[in-house]
Design a protein around this motif. Structure first.
Motif, PDB file in Angstrom:
ATOM      1  N   ASN A   1       0.958  -1.078   0.034  1.00 46.31           N
ATOM      2  CA  ASN A   1       0.034  -0.099   0.023  1.00 46.31           C
ATOM      3  C   ASN A   1       0.948   1.292  -0.088  1.00 46.31           C
ATOM      4  O   ASN A   1       1.649   1.325   0.766  1.00 46.31           O
ATOM      5  CB  ASN A   1      -0.808   0.265   1.374  1.00 46.31           C
ATOM      6  CG  ASN A   1      -1.906   1.376   1.308  1.00 46.31           C
ATOM      7  OD1 ASN A   1      -1.714   2.153   1.817  1.00 46.31           O
ATOM      8  ND2 ASN A   1      -2.994   1.116   0.605  1.00 46.31           N
ATOM      9  N   HIS A   2       0.627   2.225  -0.974  1.00 45.54           N
ATOM     10  CA  HIS A   2       1.358   3.419  -0.950  1.00 45.54           C
ATOM     11  C   HIS A   2       1.301   4.091   0.236  1.00 45.54           C
ATOM     12  O   HIS A   2       2.652   4.618   0.534  1.00 45.54           O
ATOM     13  CB  HIS A   2       0.813   4.181  -2.295  1.00 45.54           C
ATOM     14  CG  HIS A   2       1.712   5.461  -2.359  1.00 45.54           C
ATOM     15  ND1 HIS A   2       3.216   5.527  -2.596  1.00 45.54           N
ATOM     16  CD2 HIS A   2       1.318   6.855  -2.375  1.00 45.54           C
ATOM     17  CE1 HIS A   2       3.532   6.800  -2.891  1.00 45.54           C
ATOM     18  NE2 HIS A   2       2.317   7.558  -2.617  1.00 45.54           N
ATOM     19  N   ILE A   3       0.267   4.442   0.960  1.00 46.60           N
ATOM     20  CA  ILE A   3       0.166   5.259   2.241  1.00 46.60           C
ATOM     21  C   ILE A   3       0.877   4.563   3.237  1.00 46.60           C
ATOM     22  O   ILE A   3       1.770   5.086   3.976  1.00 46.60           O
ATOM     23  CB  ILE A   3      -1.257   5.882   2.224  1.00 46.60           C
ATOM     24  CG1 ILE A   3      -1.919   6.589   1.030  1.00 46.60           C
ATOM     25  CG2 ILE A   3      -1.209   6.673   3.543  1.00 46.60           C
ATOM     26  CD1 ILE A   3      -0.861   7.842   0.844  1.00 46.60           C
ATOM     27  N   TRP A   4       0.258   3.491   3.700  1.00 47.53           N
ATOM     28  CA  TRP A   4       0.666   2.684   4.866  1.00 47.53           C
ATOM     29  C   TRP A   4       1.959   2.038   4.862  1.00 47.53           C
ATOM     30  O   TRP A   4       2.484   1.885   5.848  1.00 47.53           O
ATOM     31  CB  TRP A   4      -0.666   1.912   5.380  1.00 47.53           C
ATOM     32  CG  TRP A   4      -1.579   2.569   5.737  1.00 47.53           C
ATOM     33  CD1 TRP A   4      -2.767   2.978   5.053  1.00 47.53           C
ATOM     34  CD2 TRP A   4      -1.621   3.436   6.892  1.00 47.53           C
ATOM     35  NE1 TRP A   4      -3.547   3.718   5.664  1.00 47.53           N
ATOM     36  CE2 TRP A   4      -2.982   4.035   7.073  1.00 47.53           C
ATOM     37  CE3 TRP A   4      -1.002   3.598   8.162  1.00 47.53           C
ATOM     38  CZ2 TRP A   4      -3.405   4.681   7.876  1.00 47.53           C
ATOM     39  CZ3 TRP A   4      -1.378   4.510   9.158  1.00 47.53           C
ATOM     40  CH2 TRP A   4      -2.823   4.723   9.181  1.00 47.53           C
ATOM     41  N   ASP A   5       2.456   1.572   3.649  1.00 50.89           N
ATOM     42  CA  ASP A   5       3.683   1.086   3.496  1.00 50.89           C
ATOM     43  C   ASP A   5       4.910   1.559   2.971  1.00 50.89           C
ATOM     44  O   ASP A   5       5.798   1.002   3.122  1.00 50.89           O
ATOM     45  CB  ASP A   5       3.356  -0.426   2.609  1.00 50.89           C
ATOM     46  CG  ASP A   5       2.214  -1.421   3.190  1.00 50.89           C
ATOM     47  OD1 ASP A   5       2.207  -1.435   4.418  1.00 50.89           O
ATOM     48  OD2 ASP A   5       1.823  -2.282   2.598  1.00 50.89           O
ATOM     49  N   THR A   6       4.373   2.726   2.447  1.00 48.11           N
ATOM     50  CA  THR A   6       5.674   3.463   1.973  1.00 48.11           C
ATOM     51  C   THR A   6       5.668   4.905   2.713  1.00 48.11           C
ATOM     52  O   THR A   6       6.768   5.269   3.405  1.00 48.11           O
ATOM     53  CB  THR A   6       5.715   3.578   0.232  1.00 48.11           C
ATOM     54  OG1 THR A   6       5.879   2.488  -0.262  1.00 48.11           O
ATOM     55  CG2 THR A   6       6.776   4.690   0.062  1.00 48.11           C
ATOM     56  N   CYS A   7       4.735   5.650   2.479  1.00 52.87           N
ATOM     57  CA  CYS A   7       4.503   7.204   2.976  1.00 52.87           C
ATOM     58  C   CYS A   7       4.643   7.134   4.633  1.00 52.87           C
ATOM     59  O   CYS A   7       5.553   8.125   5.167  1.00 52.87           O
ATOM     60  CB  CYS A   7       3.328   7.853   2.668  1.00 52.87           C
ATOM     61  SG  CYS A   7       3.253   7.932   0.671  1.00 52.87           S
TER      62      CYS A   7
END
Length: 447
Positions: free
Chosen positions: A419-425
């Protein structure tokens, strides 16, 4: 309420609520524009005028996505999996797995670092290198959040500190804009001033790898290609050699032409020639080429749309004029308190960069704000450089619209499990922005 702060807050809150980041960016831009006094129509027009700013980057991602999928047909992913199994050894060798994971993460961070200074291809290597490694990560039960932090570290820390490649551009932007705003500095001062803030990023990376994401995390072995044939395509020596040649050609062409689109195109041409050879041998159908291109574009279409939307969001923020108001409203009550001034300036930089999503693009804005403010309260040029460089880096690491987060997501989410938000950002924000604020503040106090 300041339009810049409100727009960024709306974008962040919506993203954390798992509203699609494209919708979150549009929503934040609309709220920011209306707060600044624009009508809905005017806000839409300003937003639309900024959409073309990142169009070339979006096309680059599409081409690199097609190339990444095409590489899977050379058999390189299967070779990497076989090598990983050999390295990991028997099931249950936890210590050996842990050492292998740590080594792999540091190698990824080093490769990403090379992409900024030594071989300045920036994020172009990620869709090429990372998707074939996902099966390796799965075999090791490696937490991809650790890989995201390693990639983002390599995409940011080197250019902030080292005056070569993209770092030379970054340092030149800092010096030029500081001098234009009335403060005399030189290039040699920048790495000295930013050494302390970057050491904070090193601390964040170590915490992420050895503490936060040390434990195993299981993922399914999914294929990221649109054609199941690639999943069972066994590697051969010619295929592996062609795959390596294609990757190197992409990197060299991108450096020589400064175009990710042309770089990906040269790699695809090499692979299509190889596929033509396989077609003659009746081992591959040329009818699959269209499906290859479409599948690759689908894989990175999300990233392209985010980059295009981020351009519109940034344009609205710039046109509101509330960046200057943000400074005027805070400078009055800061006084001559250096410690308070430094932390306030860093927080302002965080909001501006989080919204625009590019440290390079925000340095001119930040310098125009920070130089007069720093001079007024008596901060030294070295301390001002530290604050400007740190503020430029802040938010870029955790912004949903930054290529420093979009790039890692492009590779790690190739099979739809990142997930872009929870796993990267969120991981990059916690492990880099918090240390940057602390160490950037310390630098301003010491220098």
């Amino acid at each position: 309420m300041n339009a810049v702060i409100l727009a960024v807050l709306v974008m962040i809150v919506l993203s954390l609520m798992r509203v699609h980041v494209v919708i979150a960016l549009i929503g934040g831009a609309m709220i920011g524009g209306i707060t600044a006094g624009f009508s809905i129509t005017e806000t839409v027009e300003i937003f639309t005028s900024g959409l073309g700013a990142n169009a070339s980057v979006a096309l680059s991602y599409a081409m690199l996505g097609a190339f990444a999928v095409a590489i899977s047909y050379t058999g390189l992913p299967n070779l990497l999996v076989k090598f990983a199994i050999k390295v990991v050894g028997r099931e249950g060798e936890d210590r050996k797995k842990t050492m292998t994971k740590v080594l792999l993460l540091f190698v990824i961070a080093i490769v990403a670092s090379f992409s900024q200074n030594l071989v300045p291809v920036h994020i172009a290597f990620i869709p090429i290198l990372i998707p074939p490694l996902l099966k390796v990560f799965n075999e090791l039960a490696l937490d991809r959040r650790a890989a995201a932090t390693a990639l983002t570290f390599g995409l940011k820390a080197p250019y902030i500190l080292i005056p070569a490649g993209y770092g030379l551009i970054f340092h030149d932007i800092v010096v030029t804009n500081m001098e234009e705003n009335g403060m005399s500095v030189n290039m040699d001062m920048v790495p000295q001033a930013l050494m302390i803030p970057v050491s904070g990023m090193v601390v964040g990376l170590i915490i992420a790898i050895f503490i936060s994401y040390k434990k195993s995390r299981r993922y399914e072995n999914r294929e990221f290609t649109s054609n199941e044939e690639a999943a069972t395509y066994h590697y051969t020596l010619p295929g592996v050699v062609i795959g390596i040649i294609a990757i190197l050609t992409v990197l060299i062409a991108q450096i020589q032409t400064d175009s990710m689109v042309f770089g990906a195109l040269t790699g695809l041409i090499i692979l299509y020639v190889y596929f033509g050879y396989l077609h003659i041998k009746k081992e591959f159908s040329l009818n699959q080429s269209e499906e290859l291109m479409t599948g690759g574009m689908k894989m990175l279409a999300f990233i392209g749309f985010v980059m295009i939307t981020a351009g519109g969001f940034a344009e609205v923020i710039r046109e509101t004029g509330h960046v200057d108001l943000l400074v005027d409203s805070t400078s009055g009550w800061i006084g001559n308190n250096h410690g308070l001034a430094a932390i306030v300036m860093l927080i302002i930089g965080l909001f501006i960069t989080m919204g625009i999503g590019s440290s390079f693009a925000t340095i001119p804005i930040i310098a125009a704000i920070f130089v007069p403010l720093a001079a007024a309260i008596g901060l030294s040029p070295m301390a001002t450089i530290a604050l400007i460089g740190t503020a430029g880096a802040l938010g870029d690491a955790g912004s949903p619209a930054s290529d420093s987060t979009l790039g890692p997501t492009a590779g790690l989410n190739a099979d739809g499990q990142h997930n872009h938000i929870w796993d990267t950002c969120v991981p990059t924000f916690l492990h880099f922005n918090i240390p940057l604020i602390i160490f950037g503040w310390l630098a301003a106090m010491i220098l």
